[in-house]
Write a protein that holds these residues in place. Structure first.
Motif, PDB file in Angstrom:
ATOM      1  N   HIS A  70       0.814  -1.216   0.000  1.00 15.60           N
ATOM      2  CA  HIS A  70       0.000   0.000   0.000  1.00 15.60           C
ATOM      3  C   HIS A  70       0.848   1.267   0.000  1.00 15.60           C
ATOM      4  N   ASN A  71       2.180   1.127  -0.095  1.00 16.51           N
ATOM      5  CA  ASN A  71       2.991   2.336  -0.147  1.00 16.51           C
ATOM      6  C   ASN A  71       3.054   2.873  -1.577  1.00 16.51           C
ATOM      7  N   THR A  72       3.789   3.942  -1.786  1.00 13.84           N
ATOM      8  CA  THR A  72       3.783   4.610  -3.091  1.00 13.84           C
ATOM      9  C   THR A  72       4.557   3.860  -4.160  1.00 13.84           C
ATOM     10  N   ALA A  98      -0.520   8.410 -11.353  1.00 14.76           N
ATOM     11  CA  ALA A  98       0.274   8.339 -10.128  1.00 14.76           C
ATOM     12  C   ALA A  98      -0.377   9.153  -9.015  1.00 14.76           C
ATOM     13  N   TYR A  99      -0.811  10.371  -9.334  1.00 11.66           N
ATOM     14  CA  TYR A  99      -1.419  11.230  -8.319  1.00 11.66           C
ATOM     15  C   TYR A  99      -2.746  10.656  -7.846  1.00 11.66           C
ATOM     16  N   THR A 100      -3.537  10.141  -8.782  1.00 13.98           N
ATOM     17  CA  THR A 100      -4.862   9.616  -8.436  1.00 13.98           C
ATOM     18  C   THR A 100      -4.769   8.422  -7.502  1.00 13.98           C
ATOM     19  N   PHE A 101      -3.765   7.566  -7.713  1.00  9.54           N
ATOM     20  CA  PHE A 101      -3.671   6.315  -6.954  1.00  9.54           C
ATOM     21  C   PHE A 101      -2.542   6.335  -5.918  1.00  9.54           C
ATOM     22  N   ASP A 102      -2.043   7.528  -5.595  1.00  7.01           N
ATOM     23  CA  ASP A 102      -1.029   7.697  -4.559  1.00  7.01           C
ATOM     24  C   ASP A 102       0.182   6.805  -4.823  1.00  7.01           C
ATOM     25  N   LEU A 103       0.704   6.913  -6.034  1.00  4.94           N
ATOM     26  CA  LEU A 103       1.911   6.191  -6.425  1.00  4.94           C
ATOM     27  C   LEU A 103       2.984   7.204  -6.821  1.00  4.94           C
ATOM     28  N   LYS A 104       4.224   6.781  -6.718  1.00  6.96           N
ATOM     29  CA  LYS A 104       5.338   7.607  -7.177  1.00  6.96           C
ATOM     30  C   LYS A 104       5.986   6.889  -8.357  1.00  6.96           C
ATOM     31  N   LYS A 169      -3.595  -2.007  -5.125  1.00  9.95           N
ATOM     32  CA  LYS A 169      -2.801  -2.176  -3.901  1.00  9.95           C
ATOM     33  C   LYS A 169      -3.254  -3.400  -3.111  1.00  9.95           C
ATOM     34  N   THR A 368     -13.331  10.211 -11.245  1.00 12.22           N
ATOM     35  CA  THR A 368     -12.953  10.981 -10.055  1.00 12.22           C
ATOM     36  C   THR A 368     -12.806  12.462 -10.371  1.00 12.22           C
TER      37      THR A 368
END
Length: 394
Positions: A70-72, A98-104, A169, A368
Protein backbone atom coordinates in the motif's frame (compact mmCIF):
# COMPACT_ATOMS: atom_id res chain seq x y z
CA UNK A 1 28.49 -4.50 24.91
CA UNK A 2 25.76 -3.87 27.47
CA UNK A 3 27.97 -5.28 30.27
CA UNK A 4 30.83 -2.99 29.28
CA UNK A 5 28.55 0.06 29.24
CA UNK A 6 27.04 -0.78 32.62
CA UNK A 7 30.44 -1.24 34.21
CA UNK A 8 31.57 2.11 32.91
CA UNK A 9 28.35 3.67 34.07
CA UNK A 10 28.98 2.31 37.53
CA UNK A 11 32.51 3.65 37.54
CA UNK A 12 31.32 7.03 36.38
CA UNK A 13 28.62 7.37 39.03
CA UNK A 14 29.15 11.15 38.97
CA UNK A 15 27.19 11.30 35.72
CA UNK A 16 24.21 13.55 36.49
CA UNK A 17 20.56 12.87 35.78
CA UNK A 18 20.66 15.11 32.71
CA UNK A 19 23.63 13.29 31.27
CA UNK A 20 22.02 9.93 31.98
CA UNK A 21 18.86 10.97 30.16
CA UNK A 22 20.91 12.17 27.20
CA UNK A 23 22.76 8.84 27.11
CA UNK A 24 19.49 6.89 27.12
CA UNK A 25 18.06 9.02 24.30
CA UNK A 26 21.25 8.56 22.32
CA UNK A 27 21.06 4.79 22.77
CA UNK A 28 17.37 4.43 21.98
CA UNK A 29 16.67 6.89 19.17
CA UNK A 30 20.12 7.92 18.02
CA UNK A 31 19.97 11.60 19.06
CA UNK A 32 23.45 13.08 19.08
CA UNK A 33 22.96 15.09 22.25
CA UNK A 34 25.11 13.17 24.72
CA UNK A 35 28.54 14.62 25.43
CA UNK A 36 29.75 12.30 28.16
CA UNK A 37 32.66 9.95 28.77
CA UNK A 38 31.22 6.93 26.93
CA UNK A 39 31.55 6.29 23.19
CA UNK A 40 28.29 6.85 21.24
CA UNK A 41 26.25 3.82 20.18
CA UNK A 42 24.91 3.74 16.61
CA UNK A 43 21.12 3.75 16.46
CA UNK A 44 21.31 1.15 13.70
CA UNK A 45 21.85 -1.44 16.45
CA UNK A 46 18.30 -0.96 17.67
CA UNK A 47 16.46 -2.16 14.53
CA UNK A 48 18.76 -5.19 14.39
CA UNK A 49 17.83 -6.07 17.95
CA UNK A 50 14.13 -5.65 17.19
CA UNK A 51 14.36 -7.74 14.00
CA UNK A 52 16.08 -10.52 15.94
CA UNK A 53 13.20 -10.59 18.39
CA UNK A 54 10.47 -10.97 15.71
CA UNK A 55 9.18 -14.31 14.51
CA UNK A 56 9.73 -13.80 10.78
CA UNK A 57 7.57 -16.81 9.94
CA UNK A 58 4.59 -15.67 11.95
CA UNK A 59 1.33 -14.72 10.27
CA UNK A 60 1.48 -11.38 12.09
CA UNK A 61 4.85 -10.46 10.56
CA UNK A 62 3.84 -11.67 7.11
CA UNK A 63 0.67 -9.60 7.22
CA UNK A 64 2.65 -6.53 8.28
CA UNK A 65 5.17 -7.04 5.47
CA UNK A 66 2.36 -7.48 2.94
CA UNK A 67 0.96 -4.06 3.81
CA UNK A 68 4.02 -2.55 2.11
CA UNK A 69 1.97 -3.09 -1.04
CA UNK A 70 0.00 0.00 0.00
CA UNK A 71 2.99 2.34 -0.15
CA UNK A 72 3.78 4.61 -3.09
CA UNK A 73 5.95 1.95 -4.78
CA UNK A 74 3.61 -1.04 -4.21
CA UNK A 75 6.22 -2.70 -2.01
CA UNK A 76 9.06 -2.49 -4.54
CA UNK A 77 12.12 -0.26 -4.26
CA UNK A 78 10.77 2.12 -6.89
CA UNK A 79 8.37 2.18 -9.81
CA UNK A 80 9.88 3.45 -13.05
CA UNK A 81 8.25 3.84 -16.41
CA UNK A 82 9.78 4.06 -19.88
CA UNK A 83 8.46 6.64 -22.31
CA UNK A 84 9.86 8.17 -25.48
CA UNK A 85 10.79 11.80 -24.72
CA UNK A 86 8.37 13.14 -27.33
CA UNK A 87 5.38 11.20 -25.91
CA UNK A 88 4.45 13.93 -23.48
CA UNK A 89 0.83 12.83 -23.88
CA UNK A 90 1.64 9.52 -22.23
CA UNK A 91 3.77 11.17 -19.58
CA UNK A 92 0.84 13.43 -18.69
CA UNK A 93 -1.31 10.31 -18.31
CA UNK A 94 1.23 8.58 -16.08
CA UNK A 95 1.49 11.64 -13.83
CA UNK A 96 -2.29 11.78 -13.52
CA UNK A 97 -2.51 8.08 -12.69
CA UNK A 98 0.27 8.34 -10.13
CA UNK A 99 -1.42 11.23 -8.32
CA UNK A 100 -4.86 9.62 -8.44
CA UNK A 101 -3.67 6.31 -6.95
CA UNK A 102 -1.03 7.70 -4.56
CA UNK A 103 1.91 6.19 -6.42
CA UNK A 104 5.34 7.61 -7.18
CA UNK A 105 6.41 6.90 -10.76
CA UNK A 106 9.87 7.81 -12.01
CA UNK A 107 10.19 8.69 -15.70
CA UNK A 108 13.11 7.10 -17.57
CA UNK A 109 13.42 8.17 -21.21
CA UNK A 110 13.02 5.76 -24.08
CA UNK A 111 15.80 5.47 -26.65
CA UNK A 112 15.72 5.84 -30.41
CA UNK A 113 17.51 2.96 -32.09
CA UNK A 114 18.98 5.42 -34.59
CA UNK A 115 20.92 7.07 -31.75
CA UNK A 116 22.71 3.86 -30.72
CA UNK A 117 26.28 3.63 -31.95
CA UNK A 118 26.97 0.66 -34.20
CA UNK A 119 29.80 -0.28 -31.84
CA UNK A 120 27.36 -0.44 -28.90
CA UNK A 121 25.00 -2.92 -30.55
CA UNK A 122 25.38 -6.36 -28.93
CA UNK A 123 26.77 -9.32 -30.83
CA UNK A 124 24.45 -11.70 -32.67
CA UNK A 125 21.67 -9.14 -33.25
CA UNK A 126 19.52 -10.53 -36.09
CA UNK A 127 19.20 -8.44 -39.24
CA UNK A 128 15.41 -8.51 -38.93
CA UNK A 129 15.52 -6.42 -35.74
CA UNK A 130 14.06 -2.98 -36.38
CA UNK A 131 15.62 0.20 -35.05
CA UNK A 132 12.59 0.78 -32.83
CA UNK A 133 13.08 -2.67 -31.27
CA UNK A 134 16.77 -1.97 -30.75
CA UNK A 135 15.89 1.29 -29.00
CA UNK A 136 13.34 -0.53 -26.84
CA UNK A 137 16.03 -3.01 -25.77
CA UNK A 138 18.43 -0.19 -24.86
CA UNK A 139 15.79 1.61 -22.80
CA UNK A 140 15.10 -1.53 -20.77
CA UNK A 141 18.83 -2.21 -20.41
CA UNK A 142 19.22 1.30 -18.98
CA UNK A 143 16.63 0.41 -16.32
CA UNK A 144 18.63 -2.69 -15.39
CA UNK A 145 21.72 -0.52 -14.99
CA UNK A 146 19.71 1.99 -12.99
CA UNK A 147 18.81 -0.70 -10.46
CA UNK A 148 22.41 -1.90 -10.14
CA UNK A 149 23.59 1.68 -9.57
CA UNK A 150 21.10 2.05 -6.71
CA UNK A 151 20.91 0.47 -3.26
CA UNK A 152 17.47 -1.04 -3.93
CA UNK A 153 16.62 -4.74 -4.04
CA UNK A 154 13.90 -4.43 -6.67
CA UNK A 155 12.37 -2.12 -9.25
CA UNK A 156 8.96 -2.34 -10.90
CA UNK A 157 9.22 -1.45 -14.60
CA UNK A 158 6.20 -0.16 -16.53
CA UNK A 159 5.72 0.90 -20.10
CA UNK A 160 3.75 4.09 -20.63
CA UNK A 161 0.69 2.60 -22.37
CA UNK A 162 -0.55 0.90 -19.24
CA UNK A 163 -3.70 0.40 -17.21
CA UNK A 164 -4.46 -1.44 -13.99
CA UNK A 165 -7.22 -2.53 -11.67
CA UNK A 166 -8.31 0.36 -9.39
CA UNK A 167 -7.89 -2.01 -6.42
CA UNK A 168 -4.28 -2.67 -7.38
CA UNK A 169 -2.80 -2.18 -3.90
CA UNK A 170 -5.03 -4.86 -2.39
CA UNK A 171 -4.14 -7.13 -5.32
CA UNK A 172 -0.45 -6.73 -4.48
CA UNK A 173 -1.06 -7.27 -0.76
CA UNK A 174 -2.69 -10.60 -1.59
CA UNK A 175 0.15 -11.44 -3.97
CA UNK A 176 2.68 -10.71 -1.23
CA UNK A 177 1.00 -13.12 1.19
CA UNK A 178 0.97 -15.78 -1.50
CA UNK A 179 4.63 -15.30 -2.40
CA UNK A 180 5.72 -15.25 1.24
CA UNK A 181 4.18 -18.72 1.44
CA UNK A 182 5.15 -19.83 -2.04
CA UNK A 183 4.76 -23.46 -3.01
CA UNK A 184 6.74 -23.06 -6.26
CA UNK A 185 10.07 -21.88 -4.86
CA UNK A 186 13.22 -23.97 -5.12
CA UNK A 187 14.58 -22.96 -1.71
CA UNK A 188 13.34 -21.62 1.61
CA UNK A 189 13.45 -17.81 1.94
CA UNK A 190 16.40 -16.31 3.77
CA UNK A 191 15.86 -14.32 6.95
CA UNK A 192 16.65 -11.17 4.97
CA UNK A 193 13.86 -11.97 2.51
CA UNK A 194 11.41 -12.75 5.28
CA UNK A 195 12.25 -9.48 7.02
CA UNK A 196 12.45 -7.12 4.03
CA UNK A 197 11.07 -8.49 0.76
CA UNK A 198 7.27 -8.55 0.39
CA UNK A 199 7.55 -10.68 -2.76
CA UNK A 200 10.71 -12.61 -1.94
CA UNK A 201 13.97 -12.30 -3.86
CA UNK A 202 14.29 -15.77 -5.37
CA UNK A 203 13.50 -14.56 -8.89
CA UNK A 204 15.14 -12.51 -11.61
CA UNK A 205 11.90 -11.27 -13.18
CA UNK A 206 8.35 -11.15 -11.86
CA UNK A 207 6.06 -10.78 -14.88
CA UNK A 208 3.04 -8.68 -13.95
CA UNK A 209 1.81 -7.55 -17.36
CA UNK A 210 2.23 -9.72 -20.43
CA UNK A 211 0.32 -10.21 -23.69
CA UNK A 212 0.76 -13.98 -23.69
CA UNK A 213 1.25 -16.44 -20.86
CA UNK A 214 2.02 -20.10 -20.51
CA UNK A 215 3.88 -22.56 -18.32
CA UNK A 216 6.42 -25.24 -19.10
CA UNK A 217 4.42 -28.24 -20.40
CA UNK A 218 6.87 -30.56 -18.61
CA UNK A 219 5.99 -28.99 -15.23
CA UNK A 220 2.22 -28.55 -15.44
CA UNK A 221 1.71 -29.13 -11.72
CA UNK A 222 4.20 -26.44 -10.69
CA UNK A 223 1.55 -23.81 -10.00
CA UNK A 224 0.10 -21.92 -7.05
CA UNK A 225 -3.57 -20.91 -7.14
CA UNK A 226 -5.61 -18.58 -4.97
CA UNK A 227 -8.99 -16.90 -4.99
CA UNK A 228 -8.82 -13.25 -5.96
CA UNK A 229 -11.94 -11.05 -6.19
CA UNK A 230 -10.05 -8.70 -8.51
CA UNK A 231 -9.73 -11.29 -11.29
CA UNK A 232 -11.91 -10.23 -14.24
CA UNK A 233 -14.85 -12.22 -15.51
CA UNK A 234 -14.08 -14.66 -18.35
CA UNK A 235 -15.78 -12.28 -20.81
CA UNK A 236 -12.99 -9.76 -20.23
CA UNK A 237 -10.17 -12.29 -20.63
CA UNK A 238 -8.41 -12.84 -23.95
CA UNK A 239 -8.53 -16.24 -25.59
CA UNK A 240 -4.78 -16.58 -24.99
CA UNK A 241 -5.18 -15.98 -21.25
CA UNK A 242 -8.08 -18.43 -20.95
CA UNK A 243 -6.01 -21.08 -22.74
CA UNK A 244 -3.09 -20.38 -20.41
CA UNK A 245 -5.32 -20.77 -17.34
CA UNK A 246 -6.65 -24.05 -18.70
CA UNK A 247 -3.09 -25.25 -19.31
CA UNK A 248 -2.35 -24.49 -15.65
CA UNK A 249 -5.14 -26.89 -14.70
CA UNK A 250 -8.00 -24.51 -13.94
CA UNK A 251 -11.50 -25.80 -14.51
CA UNK A 252 -13.87 -23.55 -16.45
CA UNK A 253 -15.73 -22.75 -13.22
CA UNK A 254 -12.48 -21.44 -11.67
CA UNK A 255 -11.62 -19.10 -14.55
CA UNK A 256 -12.60 -15.59 -13.53
CA UNK A 257 -12.12 -16.40 -9.86
CA UNK A 258 -8.54 -17.60 -9.35
CA UNK A 259 -5.11 -16.21 -10.07
CA UNK A 260 -2.05 -18.34 -10.87
CA UNK A 261 1.62 -18.01 -9.94
CA UNK A 262 3.95 -20.20 -12.00
CA UNK A 263 7.60 -20.27 -13.08
CA UNK A 264 8.01 -18.11 -16.17
CA UNK A 265 8.23 -19.97 -19.46
CA UNK A 266 6.13 -18.30 -22.14
CA UNK A 267 5.90 -14.50 -22.08
CA UNK A 268 5.35 -11.77 -24.61
CA UNK A 269 5.29 -7.97 -24.20
CA UNK A 270 7.07 -6.20 -21.35
CA UNK A 271 4.06 -4.20 -20.27
CA UNK A 272 4.99 -4.56 -16.60
CA UNK A 273 7.63 -6.57 -14.77
CA UNK A 274 9.71 -6.36 -11.62
CA UNK A 275 13.39 -7.19 -11.45
CA UNK A 276 15.80 -7.99 -8.63
CA UNK A 277 19.45 -7.04 -8.48
CA UNK A 278 20.60 -10.48 -9.58
CA UNK A 279 18.01 -10.30 -12.34
CA UNK A 280 19.42 -7.00 -13.58
CA UNK A 281 22.90 -8.52 -13.60
CA UNK A 282 21.76 -11.60 -15.48
CA UNK A 283 19.81 -9.57 -18.04
CA UNK A 284 22.74 -7.27 -18.79
CA UNK A 285 25.05 -10.27 -19.08
CA UNK A 286 22.83 -12.41 -21.31
CA UNK A 287 21.22 -9.65 -23.38
CA UNK A 288 24.05 -7.16 -23.77
CA UNK A 289 27.46 -8.48 -22.78
CA UNK A 290 27.15 -11.83 -24.56
CA UNK A 291 24.73 -10.78 -27.32
CA UNK A 292 21.12 -10.06 -28.22
CA UNK A 293 19.08 -12.54 -30.26
CA UNK A 294 15.81 -10.69 -30.83
CA UNK A 295 13.43 -8.09 -29.49
CA UNK A 296 13.79 -7.64 -25.73
CA UNK A 297 10.63 -9.58 -24.81
CA UNK A 298 11.41 -12.34 -27.31
CA UNK A 299 14.90 -12.78 -25.92
CA UNK A 300 13.58 -12.96 -22.34
CA UNK A 301 11.22 -15.76 -23.39
CA UNK A 302 14.14 -17.59 -25.02
CA UNK A 303 16.13 -17.38 -21.80
CA UNK A 304 13.16 -18.56 -19.71
CA UNK A 305 12.68 -21.57 -21.97
CA UNK A 306 16.38 -22.41 -21.88
CA UNK A 307 16.34 -22.15 -18.08
CA UNK A 308 18.95 -19.38 -18.06
CA UNK A 309 16.62 -16.80 -16.51
CA UNK A 310 14.48 -17.37 -13.44
CA UNK A 311 11.11 -15.76 -13.04
CA UNK A 312 7.43 -16.07 -12.24
CA UNK A 313 4.32 -15.09 -14.16
CA UNK A 314 1.02 -13.94 -12.71
CA UNK A 315 -2.04 -15.04 -14.70
CA UNK A 316 -4.33 -13.21 -15.28
CA UNK A 317 -1.86 -10.31 -15.17
CA UNK A 318 -2.09 -7.35 -12.82
CA UNK A 319 -1.40 -4.78 -15.56
CA UNK A 320 -2.74 -4.39 -19.08
CA UNK A 321 -1.91 -2.36 -22.14
CA UNK A 322 -4.31 0.52 -22.76
CA UNK A 323 -5.49 0.96 -26.33
CA UNK A 324 -7.28 3.77 -28.20
CA UNK A 325 -7.20 2.22 -31.68
CA UNK A 326 -5.04 4.64 -33.66
CA UNK A 327 -1.43 5.44 -34.42
CA UNK A 328 -0.98 6.64 -30.85
CA UNK A 329 -1.06 3.00 -29.75
CA UNK A 330 2.52 2.30 -30.80
CA UNK A 331 5.96 3.79 -31.18
CA UNK A 332 7.34 0.66 -32.87
CA UNK A 333 5.93 0.89 -36.42
CA UNK A 334 7.11 3.06 -39.26
CA UNK A 335 5.00 5.96 -40.54
CA UNK A 336 2.72 4.82 -43.32
CA UNK A 337 2.47 1.26 -42.04
CA UNK A 338 -1.07 0.18 -42.97
CA UNK A 339 -1.48 -1.50 -39.60
CA UNK A 340 -1.57 1.92 -37.99
CA UNK A 341 -5.10 2.57 -39.25
CA UNK A 342 -6.50 5.78 -40.62
CA UNK A 343 -6.60 7.74 -37.38
CA UNK A 344 -3.83 9.11 -35.22
CA UNK A 345 -6.01 9.56 -32.15
CA UNK A 346 -8.24 6.53 -32.55
CA UNK A 347 -11.15 6.59 -30.11
CA UNK A 348 -9.36 8.86 -27.64
CA UNK A 349 -8.41 8.24 -24.04
CA UNK A 350 -11.96 8.51 -22.72
CA UNK A 351 -13.05 5.64 -24.96
CA UNK A 352 -9.97 3.43 -24.77
CA UNK A 353 -9.93 -0.14 -23.51
CA UNK A 354 -7.81 -2.74 -21.73
CA UNK A 355 -7.96 -6.51 -21.38
CA UNK A 356 -7.31 -9.24 -18.81
CA UNK A 357 -7.85 -6.92 -15.81
CA UNK A 358 -10.92 -5.99 -13.77
CA UNK A 359 -11.98 -2.40 -14.15
CA UNK A 360 -9.73 0.42 -15.29
CA UNK A 361 -7.55 2.85 -13.37
CA UNK A 362 -7.88 5.30 -16.25
CA UNK A 363 -11.67 5.15 -16.25
CA UNK A 364 -11.74 5.45 -12.47
CA UNK A 365 -9.45 8.49 -12.70
CA UNK A 366 -11.73 10.13 -15.28
CA UNK A 367 -14.77 9.56 -13.09
CA UNK A 368 -12.95 10.98 -10.06
CA UNK A 369 -11.97 14.15 -11.90
CA UNK A 370 -15.33 14.69 -13.59
CA UNK A 371 -17.05 17.82 -12.36
CA UNK A 372 -20.42 19.53 -12.99
CA UNK A 373 -20.17 22.79 -11.09
CA UNK A 374 -23.39 24.48 -12.26
CA UNK A 375 -25.49 21.34 -11.82
CA UNK A 376 -24.10 21.08 -8.30
CA UNK A 377 -25.11 24.68 -7.59
CA UNK A 378 -28.64 24.00 -8.82
CA UNK A 379 -28.84 20.93 -6.64
CA UNK A 380 -27.22 22.31 -3.48
CA UNK A 381 -28.08 26.03 -3.81
CA UNK A 382 -31.27 26.14 -5.90
CA UNK A 383 -32.11 29.63 -4.63
CA UNK A 384 -29.11 31.02 -6.52
CA UNK A 385 -30.29 29.77 -9.91
CA UNK A 386 -32.10 32.50 -11.90
CA UNK A 387 -31.41 31.24 -15.41
CA UNK A 388 -34.69 29.34 -15.87
CA UNK A 389 -37.57 31.16 -17.52
CA UNK A 390 -40.63 31.77 -15.37
CA UNK A 391 -43.87 30.64 -17.03
CA UNK A 392 -45.82 33.53 -18.55
CA UNK A 393 -42.83 35.86 -18.93
CA UNK A 394 -40.88 36.83 -22.05
Amino acid sequence: MAVRILSKATAQFALGATGLLALILSLVIGLNIYDGPFPPIKAVLIPTFIADSVDLKSATHQAALATHAHNTSLGFGEIVYISMPDRTDRQDAMNLLAYTFDLKLKFLPGISGADISAKAIPDAVPRRLRQSELGCWRAHANVWRYLLDSNMDTVLVLEDDIDWNPNVKQTFETLSLQMQNSTVRLNEPSDYERANAPYGLDWDILYLGSCKHGGNPDFKNLVQLWDDPDVPDPEHLTKTTIEALQSFGLANAEIGKKRVLAPAYRTECNTAYAITRQGAQRLLFTMSYTGLHGAVDEDMTRLFREGRLKGYTITPPVFSQFRVGGAKDTDNKLPGDPRLGDSINGKGNLHGWNYDIKGSARQSMAETLELHVWEDYKRVRPETFVGAKVEGTV
